[in-house]
Design a protein around this motif. Structure first.
Motif, PDB file in Angstrom:
ATOM      1  N   GLN A 102       0.833  -1.190   0.000  1.00  0.00           N
ATOM      2  CA  GLN A 102       0.000   0.000   0.000  1.00  0.00           C
ATOM      3  C   GLN A 102       0.875   1.250   0.000  1.00  0.00           C
ATOM      4  O   GLN A 102       2.069   1.192   0.292  1.00  0.00           O
ATOM      5  CB  GLN A 102      -0.945   0.006   1.206  1.00  0.00           C
ATOM      6  N   ALA A 103       0.268   2.369  -0.370  1.00  0.00           N
ATOM      7  CA  ALA A 103       0.946   3.659  -0.325  1.00  0.00           C
ATOM      8  C   ALA A 103      -0.085   4.704   0.093  1.00  0.00           C
ATOM      9  O   ALA A 103      -1.274   4.578  -0.235  1.00  0.00           O
ATOM     10  CB  ALA A 103       1.546   4.009  -1.687  1.00  0.00           C
ATOM     11  N   TRP A 104       0.359   5.694   0.816  1.00  0.00           N
ATOM     12  CA  TRP A 104      -0.546   6.728   1.340  1.00  0.00           C
ATOM     13  C   TRP A 104      -0.269   8.054   0.636  1.00  0.00           C
ATOM     14  O   TRP A 104       0.890   8.370   0.376  1.00  0.00           O
ATOM     15  CB  TRP A 104      -0.324   6.882   2.851  1.00  0.00           C
ATOM     16  N   PRO A 105      -1.307   8.834   0.264  1.00  0.00           N
ATOM     17  CA  PRO A 105      -2.740   8.661   0.562  1.00  0.00           C
ATOM     18  C   PRO A 105      -3.532   7.920  -0.505  1.00  0.00           C
ATOM     19  O   PRO A 105      -4.759   7.945  -0.488  1.00  0.00           O
ATOM     20  CB  PRO A 105      -3.217  10.117   0.637  1.00  0.00           C
TER      21      PRO A 105
ATOM     22  N   GLY B 181      -4.899   2.454  -0.620  1.00  0.00           N
ATOM     23  CA  GLY B 181      -4.024   2.906   0.437  1.00  0.00           C
ATOM     24  C   GLY B 181      -4.322   2.185   1.745  1.00  0.00           C
ATOM     25  O   GLY B 181      -5.204   1.331   1.817  1.00  0.00           O
TER      26      GLY B 181
ATOM     27  N   HIS C  70      -4.048   4.511   8.360  1.00  0.00           N
ATOM     28  CA  HIS C  70      -3.008   5.396   7.821  1.00  0.00           C
ATOM     29  C   HIS C  70      -2.062   5.895   8.911  1.00  0.00           C
ATOM     30  O   HIS C  70      -0.912   6.242   8.634  1.00  0.00           O
ATOM     31  CB  HIS C  70      -3.637   6.571   7.071  1.00  0.00           C
TER      32      HIS C  70
ATOM     33  N   ARG D  28       1.913   5.356   8.300  1.00  0.00           N
ATOM     34  CA  ARG D  28       2.812   6.504   8.206  1.00  0.00           C
ATOM     35  C   ARG D  28       3.922   6.416   9.247  1.00  0.00           C
ATOM     36  O   ARG D  28       5.088   6.734   8.972  1.00  0.00           O
ATOM     37  CB  ARG D  28       2.013   7.794   8.360  1.00  0.00           C
TER      38      ARG D  28
ATOM     39  N   ASN E  93       6.801   4.084   8.215  1.00  0.00           N
ATOM     40  CA  ASN E  93       7.721   4.698   7.264  1.00  0.00           C
ATOM     41  C   ASN E  93       8.649   5.703   7.933  1.00  0.00           C
ATOM     42  O   ASN E  93       9.856   5.755   7.646  1.00  0.00           O
ATOM     43  CB  ASN E  93       6.935   5.377   6.139  1.00  0.00           C
TER      44      ASN E  93
ATOM     45  N   GLY F  75       4.359   8.437   3.092  1.00  0.00           N
ATOM     46  CA  GLY F  75       3.475   7.702   2.196  1.00  0.00           C
ATOM     47  C   GLY F  75       4.153   6.655   1.344  1.00  0.00           C
ATOM     48  O   GLY F  75       3.515   6.071   0.465  1.00  0.00           O
TER      49      GLY F  75
ATOM     50  N   SER G 159      -0.358   6.527  -7.879  1.00  0.00           N
ATOM     51  CA  SER G 159      -0.053   5.851  -6.624  1.00  0.00           C
ATOM     52  C   SER G 159       0.368   4.410  -6.871  1.00  0.00           C
ATOM     53  O   SER G 159      -0.051   3.785  -7.847  1.00  0.00           O
ATOM     54  CB  SER G 159      -1.265   5.874  -5.684  1.00  0.00           C
TER      55      SER G 159
ATOM     56  N   ALA H 219      -0.395   2.189  -4.527  1.00  0.00           N
ATOM     57  CA  ALA H 219      -1.302   1.447  -3.655  1.00  0.00           C
ATOM     58  C   ALA H 219      -2.021   0.333  -4.419  1.00  0.00           C
ATOM     59  O   ALA H 219      -2.471   0.526  -5.553  1.00  0.00           O
ATOM     60  CB  ALA H 219      -2.336   2.386  -3.027  1.00  0.00           C
TER      61      ALA H 219
ATOM     62  N   ASP I 151      -1.579  13.984  12.696  1.00  0.00           N
ATOM     63  CA  ASP I 151      -0.359  14.413  12.002  1.00  0.00           C
ATOM     64  C   ASP I 151       0.781  14.650  12.989  1.00  0.00           C
ATOM     65  O   ASP I 151       1.945  14.361  12.695  1.00  0.00           O
ATOM     66  CB  ASP I 151      -0.636  15.682  11.191  1.00  0.00           C
TER      67      ASP I 151
END
Length: 329
Positions: free
Chosen positions: A18-21, A35, A39, A43, A46, A54, A134, A136, A317
């Motif tokens: 997967q990858a964000w967002p 994604g 999250h 995150r 990583n 992401g 992406s 994802a 965040d």
């Protein structure tokens, strides 16, 4: 050609890259973003290996995974408390940078503790093609990640070459609390009271305890059936049930009334359809939905307004800001 960094020995239930967002802005073309379902944990994993928040990493449902490393690198596993993490059968820490060497085997186990998904990031990020913006994986459309599918035994994954970082740890006080009885924030509507649900229905939505159905996945988190009164006798030209509406766009996290069954739309959900969205789980609370265990966990909804949702987003965040980590000596 990129040199493989790891080999999948046992992919577990449905491990994906997967990858964000994810793929934002493509719902009009029929693509939900995909994604990570959680999250926040994604995150953080990583950040703990020095990647962009992401960068492509692994999402592992039900905690089960076994991988062999082919190069010397660093990884991080962000997992609910109680998850077993082992490197060559020696316990390893979660929420912390882990050094691994060629031939090492990392294994994760969790059978009964709260939570449903863990995330594993590799220094440099897993290399996967970017499709529609992406990497994802979308299991519904079959794109992203590794051939648009869940990983299988024998898959070889490469990672970008990056220099080692000073090991880091996210303090326990900053880690998300994973439970079995959840309080989940929601915003009303877009199809809420008084035009769809009655005020009494809305209060029932907020005060009832909802059980997460076994038939829940990345498409939607299904809740136990319940019959609302509804503010109208039927859906008019849209259909016989009051939850029917003329086809409309669905938001990520939408609490969809599919007749008498509520479902929370996940990262691989439908982009549109003919059912009322009576509430929406905001971005700040979506990670909770990603950690709910099907067939066991329960939910109570809490109504918030837009300003509180923004404030909670800032808190999330803050949690995954690299400055919140501490150096491991």
């Amino acid at each position: 050609m990129n040199r493989p960094a790891l080999e999948i020995v046992d992919p577990g239930l449905q491990t994906t890259v997967q990858a964000w967002p994810g793929r934002r802005g493509l719902t009009a073309l029929g693509y939900f973003p995909s994604g990570p379902m959680d999250h926040l944990s994604f995150r953080a994993a990583n950040v703990l290996v020095g990647n962009a928040a992401g960068a492509p990493a692994l999402e592992v449902p039900k905690m089960g995974l076994s991988i062999a490393f082919l190069v010397e690198t660093q990884v991080a596993v962000t997992a609910p408390a109680g998850t077993g993490i082992y490197v060559n059968d020696t316990p390893a820490p979660a929420w912390e940078t882990i050094a691994v060497h060629p031939g090492d085997v990392l294994r994760t186990v969790n059978a009964t503790n709260p939570g449903f998904r863990l995330y594993l990031a590799v220094r440099g990020g897993i290399i996967a093609p970017t499709i529609f913006g992406s990497a994802a994986t979308s299991l519904i459309s079959g794109i992203g990640g590794i051939e648009g599918r869940a990983l299988v035994r024998g898959d070889l994954l490469a990672a970008a070459d990056r220099p080692p970082i000073q090991p880091r740890r996210l303090p326990e006080s900053m880690r998300p609390s994973v439970v079995t009885d959840w309080e989940v924030e929601i915003l009303p509507g877009p199809h809420g009271s008084p035009h769809y649900l009655t005020e009494t229905d809305w209060q029932e939505l907020l005060t009832r305890q909802w059980r997460v159905d076994l038939n829940s996945d990345r498409v939607s988190t299904r809740l136990n059936p319940h019959r609302f009164t509804w503010a109208r006798p039927d859906g008019g030209i849209a259909g016989g049930h009051p939850s029917n509406v003329l086809d409309d766009a669905y938001p990520v996290g939408g609490v969809l009334a599919n007749g008498d069954v509520l479902t929370i739309l996940g990262m691989d959900g439908n982009t549109s359809g003919g059912f009322a969205v009576v509430a929406t789980v905001p971005h700040c609370a979506l990670w909770k939905v990603g950690q709910m265990r099907p067939g066991r966990d329960t939910i109570r909804f809490r109504e918030i307004d837009y300003d509180e949702a923004l404030a909670l987003n800032k808190r999330v965040d803050f949690t995954v800001d690299p400055s919140r980590t501490v150096t491991v000596t």
